[in-house]
Design a protein around this motif. Structure first.
Motif, PDB file in Angstrom:
ATOM      1  N   PRO A   1       3.422   9.859   1.070  1.00  0.00           N
ATOM      2  CA  PRO A   1       2.583   8.725   0.690  1.00  0.00           C
ATOM      3  C   PRO A   1       1.445   8.258   1.652  1.00  0.00           C
ATOM      4  O   PRO A   1       0.530   7.966   1.166  1.00  0.00           O
ATOM      5  CB  PRO A   1       3.466   7.726   0.282  1.00  0.00           C
ATOM      6  CG  PRO A   1       4.893   8.041   0.643  1.00  0.00           C
ATOM      7  CD  PRO A   1       4.802   9.392   1.306  1.00  0.00           C
TER       8      PRO A   1
ATOM      9  N   THR B   1       0.238   9.446   8.265  1.00  0.00           N
ATOM     10  CA  THR B   1       1.399  10.416   8.506  1.00  0.00           C
ATOM     11  C   THR B   1       1.177  11.843   7.918  1.00  0.00           C
ATOM     12  O   THR B   1       1.690  12.826   8.375  1.00  0.00           O
ATOM     13  CB  THR B   1       2.529   9.679   7.893  1.00  0.00           C
ATOM     14  OG1 THR B   1       2.737   8.403   7.686  1.00  0.00           O
ATOM     15  CG2 THR B   1       3.987  10.444   8.056  1.00  0.00           C
TER      16      THR B   1
ATOM     17  N   GLU C   1       9.138   3.042   4.365  1.00  0.00           N
ATOM     18  CA  GLU C   1       9.329   4.320   3.620  1.00  0.00           C
ATOM     19  C   GLU C   1       8.065   4.859   3.368  1.00  0.00           C
ATOM     20  O   GLU C   1       7.896   6.266   3.188  1.00  0.00           O
ATOM     21  CB  GLU C   1       9.798   3.911   2.460  1.00  0.00           C
ATOM     22  CG  GLU C   1      11.511   3.422   2.324  1.00  0.00           C
ATOM     23  CD  GLU C   1      12.044   2.906   1.013  1.00  0.00           C
ATOM     24  OE1 GLU C   1      11.423   3.311  -0.060  1.00  0.00           O
ATOM     25  OE2 GLU C   1      12.949   2.467   0.930  1.00  0.00           O
ATOM     26  N   SER C   2       6.841   4.318   3.432  1.00  0.00           N
ATOM     27  CA  SER C   2       5.678   4.888   3.076  1.00  0.00           C
ATOM     28  C   SER C   2       5.217   5.630   4.096  1.00  0.00           C
ATOM     29  O   SER C   2       4.730   6.825   4.241  1.00  0.00           O
ATOM     30  CB  SER C   2       4.849   3.796   2.431  1.00  0.00           C
ATOM     31  OG  SER C   2       3.369   4.025   2.848  1.00  0.00           O
ATOM     32  N   VAL C   3       5.397   4.710   5.223  1.00  0.00           N
ATOM     33  CA  VAL C   3       4.828   5.677   6.657  1.00  0.00           C
ATOM     34  C   VAL C   3       5.448   6.900   6.869  1.00  0.00           C
ATOM     35  O   VAL C   3       4.991   7.690   7.355  1.00  0.00           O
ATOM     36  CB  VAL C   3       4.708   4.645   7.644  1.00  0.00           C
ATOM     37  CG1 VAL C   3       4.606   5.232   9.013  1.00  0.00           C
ATOM     38  CG2 VAL C   3       3.493   3.517   7.786  1.00  0.00           C
TER      39      VAL C   3
ATOM     40  N   ALA D   1       7.613   8.623   4.902  1.00  0.00           N
ATOM     41  CA  ALA D   1       7.841   9.268   3.662  1.00  0.00           C
ATOM     42  C   ALA D   1       9.188   9.354   3.558  1.00  0.00           C
ATOM     43  O   ALA D   1       9.853  10.332   3.168  1.00  0.00           O
ATOM     44  CB  ALA D   1       7.264  10.710   3.941  1.00  0.00           C
TER      45      ALA D   1
END
Lengths: 531, 321
Positions: A228, A232, B265-267, B269
């Protein structure tokens, strides 16, 4: 000015990377992990043209044709085709010995079913692509004859796996198409078979050992990963955890950095069939944009080169007409349209407003409006901020509004509760497929997204669009679309801003991933990884 | 045991009230799941969209939709996510394991180290150890999570190459058995450290303050007068009492951790519930959102119960009746 240099460097870099290295032999085996972002809602490419579906489904399903980087037809499930003299019969000779992933043979019945019962019925763009098809005859298992009401030359450009996938009749017939199991576990004829979809993590596809192209695909496995966060995604690319990211998965700001890093490359190839165009839709039914002069003044006041260089890092081309300059290849693009300057023409814009009698008040404000911005990322916000400043110079005071996707879609396409809206549209491979929906009176369809939200209606233009769709003669067709572009440059219900160039960032170990004009929406049949 | 049953029965009306409240709260958002699905598709006919609404049950009046939902919840059916084309319960179960992994690892690390650092700081009041720990706690507490996450990625993934940047497993390899466990543990390190740092600071400061407060109590003076050794006072008397507020805080935060881990969780994945809820909100997948909210509510109720029971064992003066 650095941006100019970057852009120039980028062009050189493409020149180099576009040339394949023939001395290297393909190596079979290995896994390609690539970015799929956002996670697709389903894998039903016969129901939805949603971008992330396009990143996965065309590896599993195939179309009748593929297209190479010069937009020439490459045979896929159809080996050849023949158009009758009157243009009303198109006969496809299908490839023999092709099987679905479950072992059933692929035949002309699948083609007839896919087009008539699926694409023409439930696909978002299928009813348009195949609107002239009245029936399909299947004289034998490997021949499909399309009977058309009128010639439809554009149809031959809409037969890729992404645009018109061929689906298995034996698994879909008699089921509820919109509720099919194939949406989450697709069965196609393509180079990769669906294996597993771990929600929130990845989609895994394995090599189709029975693929009709001998020795292909080279890769043993494809894994589409969902990550997301944009930073990253970049880190995962740098760390070698993913090797390929398209459609801006790696933001431009990081892409230009990776481009200059050893081991990574950036390309703008693979988007020519998509033809994305950034634009402004005006609400032509209420002030101030019910007046064409104001719409044209906006188009004049915006510095398209500034937008491209400062917000999109030089990736893009100023729009100069209602049609993308990519249509020059098929002769439909017309140069020299008025009201489409590359750099802002503030004096011209003010002169237009003055002539129309729209005068500034005591504060120098001629008109006020709210600008909606497509909620697809920070770049669009920056663009809005720039436009606020640019339009203030001609006395149009604007407020910016940035909402989430459902709210925005409802506002623009269902409630028509907007003044003007920054957006982007795919012009696709033919104006009939991608451009008509923006301007035709029949395309004012309340509640349908990405159609004529300007509610612009011009009978003269409607007649030209209808003629353009059916004209088989290239010269006459060019003439028709020339007139279309002239009318639209004067009426300006939509002001095109720039031809977008999406970036694909990839690890240099990945080879031959850009052999199709479909790019990331292609099949990756030839892609291979240097071990 | 009777106490536990009583508490659980009391929780039923609360949970139902939460469901109803959430249901109406979510209706306030503009647009619905059909708008999003159709928007992503690029174009869709109004008939198709009406058909979808009918299929999802979105064309019925709100009270009917609520009644249907409540009826299903009572029968332990969380409904269907039309966006994911899967039952909500299955979607949530799939994400529950990664969420619990991250949550348990974080709580253990944060509470464990928080207590330890708080203790060390309190025992060496106003020494360099105390100052160093306080500064560390202040900095980690004040730094935004996403930035910490990205910096850890830059340092430990890109520069040192010790840990992978993101995900829960290596998707190029698809390990099995023990290798898979090791692989997941390897992927768990950075997200856990990131998420823990924030809570660690909290527990450190709380523990330190709590220790100092208890150290000034009368019973400490009494114990000292009795001739109990300083170590015994510290570890048997003060520590046990000082733990109470920390346990309370940990209990409250377990609920917050489900939602609070969205950023982490976003950072990274990481396929947890936070991201699922976040995506569900933006795609107006109300069934899924309500399901996640319900689960969070249940979790908070359960954890509070557990905390109450821990209280009574830490401090026998507190009775569970």
């Amino acid at each position: 000015m650095n941006f100019r240099i970057w852009a120039a460097a980028a062009l050189c870099a493409f020149g180099l990377t576009a040339v394949p290295a023939p001395s290297q032999a393909q190596e079979a085996g290995g896994t390609l992990v690539y970015i799929v972002q956002p996670e697709p809602p389903s894998l039903a490419s016969f129901l939805s043209t949603s971008g992330p579906i396009g990143l996965v489904a065309p590896k599993i399903y195939e179309g009748l044709f593929d297209y190479d980087n010069d937009l020439k037809i490459v045979p896929a499930l159809a080996e050849s085709y023949e158009v009758s003299a009157d243009g009303k019969t198109v006969t496809f000779t299908l490839r023999q010995g092709v099987t679905w992933h479950d072992g059933a043979p692929f035949t002309s019945a699948d083609v007839a079913f896919s087009v008539m019962e699926v694409l023409k019925q439930v696909h978002p763009r299928g009813p348009n692509s195949f609107r002239e098809v009245t029936s399909i005859d299947t004289p034998d298992e490997h021949t499909a004859v399309f009977n058309l009401a009128n010639p439809a030359p554009y149809m031959l450009r809409a037969l890729s796996s992404y645009e018109s996938p061929m689906v298995p009749k034996h698994l879909l017939e008699g089921t509820d198409l919109r509720n099919s199991d194939l949406a989450t576990s697709p069965v196609g004829t393509g180079p990769y078979k669906f294996v597993e979809w771990k929600k929130g993590q990845y989609i895994r596809l394995d090599k189709n050992e029975a693929y009709w192209q001998d020795g292909m695909p080279y890769l043993d496995r494809l894994v589409g990963r969902f990550i997301p966060d944009a930073s990253t995604r970049t880190a995962a690319m740098e760390n070698g955890e993913v090797m390929y990211g398209a459609y801006g998965a790696i933001p431009n700001i990081d892409a230009v950095r990776l481009r200059d890093t050893d081991g990574f490359s950036v390309t703008t190839d693979g988007y020519s069939m998509i033809n994305p165009m950034a634009l402004i839709e005006f609400n032509t039914t209420k002030p101030p944009f019910d007046n064409p002069a104001v719409r044209k003044a906006v188009s004049l006041a915006i510095d398209r080169e500034f937008l491209i260089e400062n917000i999109w890092f030089g990736y893009g081309k100023p729009a100069t007409s209602a049609l993308s300059s990519n249509f020059a290849a098929v002769g439909l693009y017309k140069e020299g349209m008025p009201n489409y300057p590359k750099n802002a023409d503030v004096a011209g814009a003010i002169a237009l407003l003055d002539a129309a009698g729209i005068m500034p008040d005591a504060n120098g404000v001629r008109a006020t409006a709210t600008l909606d911005l497509i909620p697809y990322g920070e770049d669009w916000r920056r663009a809005g901020e720039y436009m606020k400043q640019a339009l203030a110079e001609i006395g149009i005071a604007i407020e910016l509004r940035y909402e989430d996707v459902p709210t925005w879609l409802k506002r623009i396409y269902a409630d028509y509760d907007f003044d003007f809206n920054v957006n982007y549209f795919y012009q696709l491979s033919d104006p009939v497929l991608g451009v008509h929906r923006h301007y035709g009176t029949d395309q004012i369809r309340q509640g349908t997204h990405f159609v004529n939200s300007s509610r612009y209606s011009n009978p003269e233009l409607d007649a030209l669009l209808a003629a353009g769709a059916q004209e088989a003669d290239a010269t006459k067709r060019a003439e028709i679309y020339g007139q279309v572009q002239e009318i639209l440059a004067e009426d300006m219900p939509v002001a095109n801003l720039f031809e977008m160039q999406f970036l694909t960032v990839y690890n240099d170990k990945l080879k031959e991933h850009a052999t199709s004009a479909m790019g990331a929406y292609g099949s990756f049949d030839r892609a291979w990884v240097e071990q | 045991m009777r106490y536990v049953v009583k508490r659980l029965l009391q929780a039923i009306p609360i949970v139902l009230a939460i469901v109803v409240l959430n249901f109406f709260l979510l209706q306030l958002a503009e647009g619905d799941a059909v708008d999003v699905l159709a928007g992503e598709a690029g174009s869709a006919t109004p008939e198709y969209m009406a058909e979808l609404r009918a299929k999802f049950g979105l064309d019925k009046p709100l009270p009917v939709q609520l009644a249907v939902y409540l009826k299903n919840v009572v029968m332990f059916d969380l409904g269907y996510s039309f966006r994911h084309d899967m039952p909500v319960s299955q979607l949530i179960l799939d994400r529950l394991v990664p969420t619990l992994l991250l949550m348990v690892a974080t709580i253990t690390l944060a509470v464990g180290f928080g207590i330890l650092l708080g203790l060390v700081a309190a025992m060496g009041l106003n020494t360099w150890r105390d100052t160093a720990i306080s500064i560390f706690a202040l900095i980690t507490y004040a730094t935004p999570l996403f930035w910490v996450g990205l910096m850890l990625i830059v340092v430990f993934s890109l520069n040192l190459r010790w840990f992978p940047t993101s995900g829960m497993e290596n998707f190029a390899m698809f390990y099995e058995g023990w290798d898979r466990v090791k692989d997941i543990a390897h992927h768990l390190v950075l997200p856990t450290v990131t998420l823990s740092l924030f809570y660690l600071a909290l527990y450190t400061r709380l523990m330190r303050a709590s220790m100092l407060e208890q150290a000034g109590q009368d019973y400490v003076t009494t114990a000292r007068a009795k001739g109990v050794t300083e170590n015994r006072i510290m570890f048997v008397h003060v520590l046990r009492n000082a733990l109470l507020p920390v346990v309370t805080m940990a209990g409250v935060q377990v609920g917050a951790l489900i939602g609070g881990s969205v950023i982490v969780e976003s950072v990274f994945a990481w396929p947890g519930l936070g991201m699922l809820a976040f995506e569900a909100l933006f795609s107006r997948d109300l069934n899924l959102l309500l399901g996640i909210f319900l689960l969070s509510a249940l979790l908070v109720v359960a954890v509070n119960l557990v905390v109450d029971i821990i209280y009574s064992s830490l401090d026998p003066r507190i009775e569970v009746n």
